[in-house]
Motif scaffolding. Structure first.
Motif, PDB file in Angstrom:
ATOM      1  N   LYS A 115      11.136 -34.721  23.652  1.00 52.73           N
ATOM      2  CA  LYS A 115      12.114 -35.342  22.733  1.00 52.73           C
ATOM      3  C   LYS A 115      11.636 -36.735  22.334  1.00 52.73           C
ATOM      4  CE  LYS A 115      16.206 -32.783  24.116  1.00 52.73           C
ATOM      5  NZ  LYS A 115      17.270 -32.687  25.107  1.00 52.73           N
ATOM      6  N   LEU A 116      11.115 -37.473  23.309  1.00 47.77           N
ATOM      7  CA  LEU A 116      10.567 -38.808  23.041  1.00 47.77           C
ATOM      8  C   LEU A 116       9.399 -38.699  22.048  1.00 47.77           C
ATOM      9  CD1 LEU A 116      10.558 -41.856  23.926  1.00 47.77           C
ATOM     10  CD2 LEU A 116       8.879 -41.193  25.648  1.00 47.77           C
ATOM     11  N   GLU A 118       8.911 -36.405  19.796  1.00 46.82           N
ATOM     12  CA  GLU A 118       9.417 -36.055  18.452  1.00 46.82           C
ATOM     13  C   GLU A 118       9.888 -37.293  17.695  1.00 46.82           C
ATOM     14  OE1 GLU A 118      12.357 -33.022  18.981  1.00 46.82           O
ATOM     15  OE2 GLU A 118      10.838 -31.453  19.207  1.00 46.82           O
ATOM     16  N   GLN A 119      10.370 -38.293  18.416  1.00 46.61           N
ATOM     17  CA  GLN A 119      10.877 -39.508  17.769  1.00 46.61           C
ATOM     18  C   GLN A 119       9.778 -40.552  17.553  1.00 46.61           C
ATOM     19  OE1 GLN A 119      13.771 -40.535  20.674  1.00 46.61           O
ATOM     20  NE2 GLN A 119      15.073 -38.767  20.211  1.00 46.61           N
ATOM     21  N   SER A 120       8.593 -40.282  18.097  1.00 50.49           N
ATOM     22  CA  SER A 120       7.525 -41.278  18.040  1.00 50.49           C
ATOM     23  C   SER A 120       6.817 -41.279  16.684  1.00 50.49           C
ATOM     24  CB  SER A 120       6.504 -40.997  19.138  1.00 50.49           C
ATOM     25  OG  SER A 120       5.336 -41.743  18.917  1.00 50.49           O
ATOM     26  N   HIS A 124       4.408 -38.367  14.235  1.00 50.07           N
ATOM     27  CA  HIS A 124       5.076 -37.839  13.047  1.00 50.07           C
ATOM     28  C   HIS A 124       4.102 -37.007  12.201  1.00 50.07           C
ATOM     29  CE1 HIS A 124       8.281 -37.565  10.173  1.00 50.07           C
ATOM     30  NE2 HIS A 124       7.443 -37.885   9.216  1.00 50.07           N
TER      31      HIS A 124
END
Length: 199
Positions: A115-116, A118-120, A124
């Motif tokens: 999850k971390l 995916e937000q990085s 991207h």
């Protein structure tokens, strides 16, 4: 971020199912209430991904991920939308066998790391292969996101917080953080004449 997986053993899931069913029947996993309460019909597995390892010697000698030894196949075990375990298969003489079931925090920490990731911003739009790296002598476990030309790592439990935090590191940054601890531990092992260290 798009995850890819290596070609898994064709009989991996069939090999794991009896071991998971036996574990569920014994209810011997009291530390993990979600596992103890899971029913066989509600269990599902992730795609398989590989474990890799580096030794103290590797880190002390400045070796990197390209030198990591390939290890077990890992499957995340889910029940009712929760991550409840990490199941492992070992390759033995050309076929796979059940190796172990880790019902501690590793599976949930793996999902947290993804999850971390995916937000990085660094990840991207990238396609990466999911791997997991172990430096057992330092109790380091890291989710390894492997792409052509770039490797990113996210340390997860039980990695000691003083060694590395749960954030995205480049290969160079994480290995540089681990090297002093590896050097120190290696000196301790090398100086030990009792033969007891590492047992």
């Amino acid at each position: 971020m798009q995850l890819t997986y290596p070609k898994a053993p064709s009989n991996g899931v069939q090999t794991l199912r009896p071991a998971l069913q036996a574990a569920l029947q014994t209810q011997g996993f009291g530390v993990n209430r979600q596992f103890a309460n899971a029913t066989a019909g509600k269990i599902s597995l992730s795609e398989a991904y590989r474990g890799y390892s580096l030794t103290l010697e590797d880190l002390s000698n400045g070796k990197g991920l390209k030198d990591a030894r390939i290890g077990n196949w890992h499957y995340l075990v889910f029940a009712d939308g929760l991550t409840i375990a990490d199941a492992q298969l070992a390759e033995v003489r050309g076929h796979v066998e059940f190796s172990s079931l880790n019902h501690g925090n590793m599976a949930a920490a793996t999902v947290g790391a993804l999850k971390l990731a995916e937000q990085s911003p660094q990840l991207h739009g990238k396609t990466v292969e999911l791997r997991v790296l172990f430096v057992s002598a330092l109790h380091v476990v890291a989710i390894w996101l492997h792409a052509d030309g770039e490797d990113l790592l996210i340390p997860i439990e039980p990695t000691p917080k003083e060694l590395a935090l749960a954030q995205v590191y480049s290969e160079a940054a994480l290995l540089a953080k681990l090297k002093p601890a590896a050097d120190q531990a290696k000196r301790r092992f090398d100086a030990d004449t009792s033969g007891q260290l590492g047992n």
